[in-house]
Design a protein around this motif. Structure first.
Motif, PDB file in Angstrom:
ATOM      1  N   GLY A 275      47.239  67.972 127.004  1.00 58.93           N
ATOM      2  CA  GLY A 275      47.869  68.290 128.396  1.00 58.93           C
ATOM      3  C   GLY A 275      47.099  69.352 128.855  1.00 58.93           C
ATOM      4  N   LEU A 276      46.133  70.002 128.396  1.00 57.74           N
ATOM      5  CA  LEU A 276      45.632  71.314 128.983  1.00 57.74           C
ATOM      6  C   LEU A 276      44.326  71.321 129.027  1.00 57.74           C
ATOM      7  CD1 LEU A 276      47.907  74.083 127.019  1.00 57.74           C
ATOM      8  CD2 LEU A 276      48.384  73.073 129.207  1.00 57.74           C
ATOM      9  N   LEU A 277      43.732  71.881 130.168  1.00 60.33           N
ATOM     10  CA  LEU A 277      42.307  72.009 130.359  1.00 60.33           C
ATOM     11  C   LEU A 277      42.037  73.542 130.098  1.00 60.33           C
ATOM     12  CD1 LEU A 277      41.663  69.802 133.502  1.00 60.33           C
ATOM     13  CD2 LEU A 277      41.048  69.365 131.034  1.00 60.33           C
ATOM     14  N   PRO A 278      41.123  74.002 129.319  1.00 59.16           N
ATOM     15  CA  PRO A 278      41.029  75.299 128.943  1.00 59.16           C
ATOM     16  C   PRO A 278      40.274  75.819 130.156  1.00 59.16           C
ATOM     17  CG  PRO A 278      39.515  73.945 127.609  1.00 59.16           C
ATOM     18  CD  PRO A 278      40.420  72.938 128.198  1.00 59.16           C
ATOM     19  N   VAL A 279      40.631  77.347 130.287  1.00 61.13           N
ATOM     20  CA  VAL A 279      39.888  78.087 131.378  1.00 61.13           C
ATOM     21  C   VAL A 279      39.025  79.255 130.751  1.00 61.13           C
ATOM     22  CG1 VAL A 279      41.582  77.498 133.307  1.00 61.13           C
ATOM     23  CG2 VAL A 279      42.017  79.386 131.781  1.00 61.13           C
ATOM     24  N   LEU A 280      38.306  79.859 131.432  1.00 64.59           N
ATOM     25  CA  LEU A 280      37.520  80.934 130.934  1.00 64.59           C
ATOM     26  C   LEU A 280      38.371  82.028 130.419  1.00 64.59           C
ATOM     27  CD1 LEU A 280      34.913  81.323 134.004  1.00 64.59           C
ATOM     28  CD2 LEU A 280      34.546  80.577 131.543  1.00 64.59           C
ATOM     29  N   PRO A 281      38.232  82.941 129.565  1.00 65.46           N
ATOM     30  CA  PRO A 281      39.040  83.735 128.879  1.00 65.46           C
ATOM     31  C   PRO A 281      39.878  84.554 129.975  1.00 65.46           C
ATOM     32  CG  PRO A 281      37.189  83.509 127.450  1.00 65.46           C
ATOM     33  CD  PRO A 281      36.993  82.682 128.675  1.00 65.46           C
ATOM     34  N   ALA A 282      38.808  85.024 130.790  1.00 62.58           N
ATOM     35  CA  ALA A 282      39.405  86.166 131.937  1.00 62.58           C
ATOM     36  C   ALA A 282      40.283  85.575 132.618  1.00 62.58           C
ATOM     37  CB  ALA A 282      38.084  86.628 132.752  1.00 62.58           C
ATOM     38  N   LEU A 283      40.651  84.507 132.808  1.00 63.05           N
ATOM     39  CA  LEU A 283      41.688  83.680 133.501  1.00 63.05           C
ATOM     40  C   LEU A 283      42.773  83.432 133.174  1.00 63.05           C
ATOM     41  CD1 LEU A 283      39.037  81.668 135.786  1.00 63.05           C
ATOM     42  CD2 LEU A 283      40.369  83.692 136.900  1.00 63.05           C
ATOM     43  N   GLN A 284      43.134  83.552 131.771  1.00 66.41           N
ATOM     44  CA  GLN A 284      44.071  82.976 130.874  1.00 66.41           C
ATOM     45  C   GLN A 284      45.359  83.816 131.172  1.00 66.41           C
ATOM     46  OE1 GLN A 284      43.029  82.905 126.734  1.00 66.41           O
ATOM     47  NE2 GLN A 284      41.173  81.417 127.149  1.00 66.41           N
ATOM     48  N   ASP A 285      45.280  85.166 131.281  1.00 65.63           N
ATOM     49  CA  ASP A 285      46.580  85.616 131.812  1.00 65.63           C
ATOM     50  C   ASP A 285      47.229  85.209 133.046  1.00 65.63           C
ATOM     51  OD1 ASP A 285      46.259  86.875 129.291  1.00 65.63           O
ATOM     52  OD2 ASP A 285      45.474  88.854 130.130  1.00 65.63           O
TER      53      ASP A 285
END
Lengths: 459, 265
Positions: free
Chosen positions: B54-64
């Motif tokens: 159900g999730l599309l991963p994003v760049l680490p910098a944007l996770q928060d």
């Protein structure tokens, strides 16, 4: 042409109105060259066209002979037979081996090379016989490759051997709807059967087609035509699906609800309904079979390409593109956009060194057509750059496309570029600047012939 | 979804806990640093296959900045105006194998996208959407996991609901480079400053931006992060706390006189 084909199946069309064919086989069958020529002339004139037939050893001599036939027929009506309302001219037949003699008395102007002919006349060579008397080595030394070609012609030889072609098989298929189909479902259903028929005909002729043309004719005479990439890959169902998309796209372009999910039907086929559907294979090639990649082809999954082709049906082939990175200095040179499904052109490869390239980071917005701008100094005068890369003053304000002037808080440049100086058409000299305006935006500006443009925006 | 899950990909994503917490964040960070998410220039054709989770991963910098630390399938995210931030959000999913359609953006910077991590071979560009754009967006959502849309006009509430229904039906993610009422997440750039360029010297080196994210429900409390957007090499990373630039104030002092120029701000 088709009349001539009844006599000799293999003909070469030289240009509209003129065709050539080898006579040896057909002449034996029809009882001699004269008899064959007479039969062809009769049947062509019987259709209401004038026609002259010439037979000779070479194509050039045969062409001259056929012209002679027409000219003598017109000049000497007494020698012509009356066939219906048309005048049938007797063929001119040059016996085998006498072609050089037949040509010898002709003026050199018949060679179809006016410059060469003029030169030959000035050198005292007035007839083809005189010209043919030279050795071919002399002819080539003095007159070049064109002279050698003309020399071969003058000696009654062919510049190239006759190339014969098979007439194209008729592989297009058509379905009429009577009464005209009001909904698109019957059209799509018929398309499936037509596609099966077309594939059978193509396979029978050992051919494959690269593209498929789908032509839908409405009752009011309007035609909806679109080319689809085929590559010999589409199944009957896939062809039917493309016909559905084409109808959907046509309806969407008319601003009518197309029932995109196929659930609600397509009641909107107006313009009196669909009268006929034709599938025409385009760009026929010999079918060598096709080896599918083991896994490489899976990059563009079926789902994605279906969506892309569907959007192409609505907006046009060029509307869906994929970026390809290329080499270049300016940001606009570093990428090209290829329509989805087209092969990627072999351009300048990316990753090569380009001295003078704009350094990273790359701008997020690259204007397809650079926007007009004004860069002024503190006094409000346009900033200019000399040929040696010197600026008239520090840039102070930027106004993009006639908009509000923004104060420039940081800038760097000029970075002069002289591109393709060896090519007078494409040569350009320009100087680039990076500018940061007070609202925090960063721009890539370029000055060319005293005019400023914004090529890209980094935000 | 028509895309098959490769075993190597679906396993780590499936182990993600459903609800928030540091475990989850560490799990995803480990997943990203383990090389699952790569830049677009590194990823070869046909290698990555996005999972059906159900999730599309994003760049680490944007996770928060995002609920669950990723983009949720079936959701809409509004990203203000067209900018690097749109590319940054799309980079994570594309690098992990998703296809991305970029609709309505005529002046697309392909190189910036590649530097941010978007593989050009997994992008579809539709520069001009025409009148009937909601239907085209729906068709694109049928094929792509991610659609980045700059709407040609402000949609009516009815049109918006239709598009949102298509997003939910196909389980894609819609990133809107505009305002979008009813978006699950909204991201804005509130401050930005370019570094490395002076008055007649240096060059554009990188940009620091302050991104504010808010959304609905438990995510309504806004969150703020400083990012390099883009960084010196085009990559998108978080700015370390001691490097945060506060130079917009300096500029106001330095250029106070010029700002008063007629035609200036």
């Amino acid at each position: 042409m088709s009349v001539v084909q009844e006599f000799c199946p293999q003909i070469e069309v030289l240009r509209p109105g003129i065709c050539a064919f080898g006579v040896r086989g057909p002449a034996r069958y029809f009882g001699g060259e004269a008899e064959l020529a007479r039969k062809i002339t009769e049947s062509v004139t019987g259709r209401g066209f004038g026609c002259g037939v010439g037979v000779a050893d070479g194509m050039f001599a045969a062409l001259l002979a056929s012209r002679d036939a027409l000219v003598s027929g017109a000049a000497d009506p007494a020698g012509a037979q009356i066939a219906g309302a048309q005048i049938t001219v007797p063929p001119v037949i040059v016996p085998a081996g006498e072609t050089p003699a037949y040509l010898a008395s002709r003026p050199v102007t018949v060679l179809g090379a006016p410059e060469l002919a003029e030169l030959l006349v000035r050198l005292g060579i007035r007839t083809l016989g005189d010209f043919a008397a030279l050795t071919s080595a002399d002819a080539e030394n003095r007159f070049g490759p064109q002279g050698l070609l003309a020399h071969r012609l003058a000696r009654g030889l062919d510049p190239r051997p006759l190339v014969i072609r098979q007439p194209t098989a008729n592989v297009s298929v058509e379905q009429e709807f009577d009464p005209p189909a009001e909904r698109s479902e019957p059209v799509v259903f018929a398309a499936k059967a037509l596609a099966r028929q077309m594939h059978a005909r193509l396979a029978g002729a050992g051919l494959a087609c690269v593209r498929l043309k789908v032509q839908v004719t409405c009752d009011n005479g309007q035609e909806i035509t679109r080319l689809w990439r085929h590559d010999g890959l589409l199944s009957d169902l896939a062809v039917a699906e493309r016909v559905r998309w084409q109808l959907d796209g046509w309806l969407a372009s008319r601003g009518e609800p197309a029932g995109g999910d196929g659930g609600r039907g397509h009641d909107g086929v107006e313009a009196g309904g669909v009268r006929s559907l034709r599938l025409l294979p385009d760009q026929l090639v010999r079918d060598h079979g096709r080896q599918l990649g083991l896994w490489g082809d899976a990059l563009v999954s079926d789902r994605v390409s279906r969506a892309a082709i569907r959007v192409q049906a609505m907006l046009g082939h060029e509307a869906v593109r994929q970026p390809v990175l290329t080499g270049g200095r300016g940001p606009a040179d570093q990428a090209i956009f290829v329509p989805f499904g087209d092969t990627r052109p072999a351009g300048r490869p990316a990753g090569q060194p380009w001295p003078g390239q704009i350094p990273a980071p790359a701008p997020a917005t690259v204007y397809q057509t650079p926007r007009q701008a004004r860069v002024t100094d503190r006094a409000g005068a346009l900033v200019t750059v000399t040929g040696r890369g010197e600026m008239s003053a520090d840039p102070a304000q930027l106004s993009v496309a006639g908009g509000r002037a923004l104060v420039i808080i940081a800038w760097t440049g000029p970075w002069p570029v002289t591109e393709r100086w060896w090519d007078p058409v494409q040569a350009c000299r320009k100087a680039r600047f990076q500018l940061v305006t007070v609202d925090g935006s960063a721009w890539l500006a370029v000055i060319k012939d005293g005019d400023w443009f914004i090529e890209a925006c980094y935000d | 979804m028509g895309i098959a899950s490769a075993p190597v990909m679906s396993a780590p994503v499936a182990t993600l806990p459903e609800h928030g917490g540091d475990d989850r964040r560490q799990g995803l960070a480990a997943l990203l640093t383990a090389g699952t998410v790569r830049s677009g220039r590194e990823i070869g054709p046909g290698k990555g296959v996005v999972s059906d989770a159900g999730l599309l991963p994003v760049l680490p910098a944007l996770q928060d900045l995002l609920p669950m630390g990723a983009l949720q399938r079936g959701s809409v995210a509004a990203v203000g105006d067209w900018s690097m931030l749109c590319l940054a959000l799309a980079a994570g999913p594309v690098a992990s194998g998703a296809w991305c359609a970029i609709a309505g953006v005529a002046d697309f910077g392909a190189n910036a996208a590649a530097d941010a991590g978007l593989d050009p071979a997994r992008l579809l560009l539709i520069p001009d959407l025409g009148q009937n754009w909601p239907q085209i967006v729906a068709s694109l959502l049928d094929g792509c996991d991610l659609v980045l849309l700059r709407p040609p006009d402000r949609p009516s509430a009815q049109t918006r609901r239709k598009v949102e229904a298509a997003v939910r039906r196909y389980g894609g993610v819609l990133l809107v480079a505009d305002e979008w009422d009813g978006a699950q997440v909204r991201l804005h750039i509130t401050d930005h400053a370019w570094t490395g360029i002076g008055r007649g010297h240096g060059r554009l080196y990188g940009r620091q931006v302050r991104v504010v994210a808010d959304g609905r429900g438990e995510w309504s409390r806004s969150r703020t992060r400083w990012l390099w957007l883009p960084g010196p090499d085009g990559a998108i990373t978080a700015v370390a706390d001691d490097q945060v630039h506060a130079d917009s104030a300096d500029w106001d002092e330095e250029f106070g006189a010029e700002l008063a120029l007629p035609g200036g701000r």
